[in-house]
Design a protein around this motif. Structure first.
Motif, PDB file in Angstrom:
ATOM      1  N   LYS A   1       0.825  -1.207   0.000  1.00 30.92           N
ATOM      2  CA  LYS A   1       0.000   0.000   0.000  1.00 30.92           C
ATOM      3  C   LYS A   1       0.857   1.254   0.000  1.00 30.92           C
ATOM      4  O   LYS A   1       0.645   2.175  -0.801  1.00 30.92           O
ATOM      5  CB  LYS A   1      -0.929  -0.022   1.211  1.00 30.92           C
ATOM      6  N   GLU A   2       1.844   1.314   0.899  1.00 30.66           N
ATOM      7  CA  GLU A   2       2.694   2.495   0.973  1.00 30.66           C
ATOM      8  C   GLU A   2       3.581   2.626  -0.251  1.00 30.66           C
ATOM      9  O   GLU A   2       3.851   3.735  -0.720  1.00 30.66           O
ATOM     10  CB  GLU A   2       3.537   2.464   2.242  1.00 30.66           C
ATOM     11  N   GLY A   3       4.038   1.490  -0.777  1.00 31.18           N
ATOM     12  CA  GLY A   3       4.838   1.536  -1.993  1.00 31.18           C
ATOM     13  C   GLY A   3       4.056   2.115  -3.154  1.00 31.18           C
ATOM     14  O   GLY A   3       4.568   2.945  -3.920  1.00 31.18           O
ATOM     15  N   ARG A   4       2.805   1.677  -3.284  1.00 28.88           N
ATOM     16  CA  ARG A   4       1.969   2.191  -4.369  1.00 28.88           C
ATOM     17  C   ARG A   4       1.621   3.655  -4.158  1.00 28.88           C
ATOM     18  O   ARG A   4       1.674   4.454  -5.094  1.00 28.88           O
ATOM     19  CB  ARG A   4       0.694   1.351  -4.502  1.00 28.88           C
ATOM     20  N   ASP A   5       1.273   4.023  -2.929  1.00 30.67           N
ATOM     21  CA  ASP A   5       0.927   5.420  -2.644  1.00 30.67           C
ATOM     22  C   ASP A   5       2.107   6.347  -2.904  1.00 30.67           C
ATOM     23  O   ASP A   5       1.941   7.461  -3.416  1.00 30.67           O
ATOM     24  CB  ASP A   5       0.456   5.561  -1.197  1.00 30.67           C
ATOM     25  N   THR A   6       3.310   5.914  -2.540  1.00 29.95           N
ATOM     26  CA  THR A   6       4.505   6.721  -2.791  1.00 29.95           C
ATOM     27  C   THR A   6       4.729   6.891  -4.282  1.00 29.95           C
ATOM     28  O   THR A   6       5.061   7.990  -4.764  1.00 29.95           O
ATOM     29  CB  THR A   6       5.736   6.067  -2.145  1.00 29.95           C
ATOM     30  N   MET A   7       4.541   5.825  -5.036  1.00 25.47           N
ATOM     31  CA  MET A   7       4.672   5.877  -6.480  1.00 25.47           C
ATOM     32  C   MET A   7       3.698   6.896  -7.072  1.00 25.47           C
ATOM     33  O   MET A   7       4.062   7.707  -7.936  1.00 25.47           O
ATOM     34  CB  MET A   7       4.391   4.486  -7.059  1.00 25.47           C
ATOM     35  N   ILE A   8       2.460   6.894  -6.572  1.00 27.91           N
ATOM     36  CA  ILE A   8       1.448   7.820  -7.072  1.00 27.91           C
ATOM     37  C   ILE A   8       1.801   9.258  -6.716  1.00 27.91           C
ATOM     38  O   ILE A   8       1.699  10.174  -7.555  1.00 27.91           O
ATOM     39  CB  ILE A   8       0.062   7.439  -6.518  1.00 27.91           C
ATOM     40  N   ARG A   9       2.232   9.485  -5.469  1.00 25.80           N
ATOM     41  CA  ARG A   9       2.613  10.853  -5.071  1.00 25.80           C
ATOM     42  C   ARG A   9       3.754  11.385  -5.939  1.00 25.80           C
ATOM     43  O   ARG A   9       3.735  12.544  -6.362  1.00 25.80           O
ATOM     44  CB  ARG A   9       2.998  10.887  -3.599  1.00 25.80           C
ATOM     45  N   ASP A  10       4.732  10.537  -6.206  1.00 27.60           N
ATOM     46  CA  ASP A  10       5.863  10.968  -7.030  1.00 27.60           C
ATOM     47  C   ASP A  10       5.419  11.288  -8.449  1.00 27.60           C
ATOM     48  O   ASP A  10       5.887  12.268  -9.052  1.00 27.60           O
ATOM     49  CB  ASP A  10       6.933   9.872  -7.057  1.00 27.60           C
ATOM     50  N   MET A  11       4.518  10.494  -9.000  1.00 27.08           N
ATOM     51  CA  MET A  11       4.044  10.733 -10.360  1.00 27.08           C
ATOM     52  C   MET A  11       3.199  11.997 -10.435  1.00 27.08           C
ATOM     53  O   MET A  11       3.284  12.754 -11.401  1.00 27.08           O
ATOM     54  CB  MET A  11       3.269   9.521 -10.867  1.00 27.08           C
ATOM     55  N   CYS A  12       2.392  12.235  -9.403  1.00 25.57           N
ATOM     56  CA  CYS A  12       1.561  13.447  -9.383  1.00 25.57           C
ATOM     57  C   CYS A  12       2.423  14.699  -9.209  1.00 25.57           C
ATOM     58  O   CYS A  12       2.106  15.768  -9.746  1.00 25.57           O
ATOM     59  CB  CYS A  12       0.528  13.364  -8.260  1.00 25.57           C
ATOM     60  N   LYS A  13       3.508  14.558  -8.457  1.00 24.28           N
ATOM     61  CA  LYS A  13       4.429  15.688  -8.289  1.00 24.28           C
ATOM     62  C   LYS A  13       5.118  16.013  -9.608  1.00 24.28           C
ATOM     63  O   LYS A  13       5.310  17.182  -9.963  1.00 24.28           O
ATOM     64  CB  LYS A  13       5.472  15.353  -7.226  1.00 24.28           C
ATOM     65  N   ALA A  14       5.476  14.984 -10.354  1.00 26.48           N
ATOM     66  CA  ALA A  14       6.143  15.176 -11.638  1.00 26.48           C
ATOM     67  C   ALA A  14       5.183  15.675 -12.709  1.00 26.48           C
ATOM     68  O   ALA A  14       5.582  16.388 -13.634  1.00 26.48           O
ATOM     69  CB  ALA A  14       6.793  13.868 -12.090  1.00 26.48           C
ATOM     70  N   ASP A  15       3.897  15.318 -12.584  1.00 30.11           N
ATOM     71  CA  ASP A  15       2.892  15.684 -13.584  1.00 30.11           C
ATOM     72  C   ASP A  15       1.618  16.134 -12.859  1.00 30.11           C
ATOM     73  O   ASP A  15       0.696  15.345 -12.661  1.00 30.11           O
ATOM     74  CB  ASP A  15       2.596  14.483 -14.488  1.00 30.11           C
ATOM     75  N   PRO A  16       1.563  17.403 -12.436  1.00 30.53           N
ATOM     76  CA  PRO A  16       0.441  17.899 -11.626  1.00 30.53           C
ATOM     77  C   PRO A  16      -0.933  17.717 -12.255  1.00 30.53           C
ATOM     78  O   PRO A  16      -1.941  17.707 -11.543  1.00 30.53           O
ATOM     79  CB  PRO A  16       0.773  19.389 -11.456  1.00 30.53           C
ATOM     80  N   ILE A  17      -0.991  17.552 -13.576  1.00 34.37           N
ATOM     81  CA  ILE A  17      -2.291  17.383 -14.228  1.00 34.37           C
ATOM     82  C   ILE A  17      -2.987  16.103 -13.767  1.00 34.37           C
ATOM     83  O   ILE A  17      -4.214  15.987 -13.832  1.00 34.37           O
ATOM     84  CB  ILE A  17      -2.135  17.406 -15.764  1.00 34.37           C
TER      85      ILE A  17
END
Length: 222
Positions: free
Chosen positions: A151-167
């Motif tokens: 769960k935390e691994g996936r959530d971290t992956m999502i946060r990093d992707m959203c930070k890189a691509d705010p859209i």
């Protein structure tokens, strides 16, 4: 406290669980954990063992703390993932098994038993027993620990992707929904179309067969 083992013997047990199976967007992530034998626990390990539960029962703030403690005290731990594109190609059942196998690839100490949450085993391995148990994340410490890492691994992956691509957040609410099919997320897909990380396999009904055919996507039945 959850059970420290499935079987009282000397065989090393690996707990396995996944996160993100029902999402419309992003990777499926699996965790694998070998937790210390109870006879070796220090007071610190005993304290953290009592706090380990199914990831869904722990607040996001507490999960981050417990994740760090799991990584600190586990005999071995690993996560593995399967991309949205692989899910579209393989289907969810095969993808789920592949995520389990990839998580196990990161376990570099000997083990003889797998404790897998849910109903899916992986292809048999010589000398490795598999215990497949629905609700395993509510029963065994190692499986619950694996659920937290996934769960935390996936959530971290999502946060990093959203930070890189705010859209991803401003348009699709990916960071807020974690890729699950909230009303806001589904409406955004209908309005803006799919992002490259959307699971096209999961969006057939939402988008309709015409969209499926016009975009040239190849879908399989799971």
């Amino acid at each position: 406290m959850l059970k420290s083992r499935h079987t009282i013997d000397s065989v090393s047990e690996v707990g396995i669980d996944e996160a993100g199976r029902g999402c419309l967007w992003g990777s499926l992530v699996a965790g694998a954990v070998i937790w210390p034998e109870e006879s070796t626990w220090t007071e610190e390990v005993r304290t953290i063992s009592a706090k380990i539960q199914d990831s869904k029962k722990i607040s996001a703030k507490r999960r981050v703390i417990i994740e760090m403690e799991i990584k600190k005290h586990a005999i071995a731990w690993s996560i593995g993932s399967v991309t949205a594109q692989e899910i579209d190609t393989l289907g969810m059942t095969k993808s789920n098994r592949l995520a389990f196998e990839r998580a196990l690839e990161g376990i570099h100490v000997p083990y003889g038993r797998l404790l897998i949450d849910g109903i899916l085993s992986i292809p048999s391995r010589d000398g490795i027993e598999q215990i497949v148990e629905p609700g395993g994340d509510n029963t065994y410490i190692a499986v619950a620990a694996a659920s937290i890492l996934a769960k935390e691994g996936r959530d971290t992956m999502i946060r990093d992707m959203c930070k890189a691509d705010p859209i991803l957040e401003s348009r699709y609410s990916i960071c807020s929904s974690k890729g699950y099919g909230t009303l806001k997320h589904r409406n955004a897909i209908k309005e803006h179309g799919m992002h490259s990380e959307h699971r096209k396999l999961f969006l057939r009904k939402l988008l309709g067969l015409d969209h499926k055919v016009s975009q040239g996507y190849t879908f399989i039945e799971d």
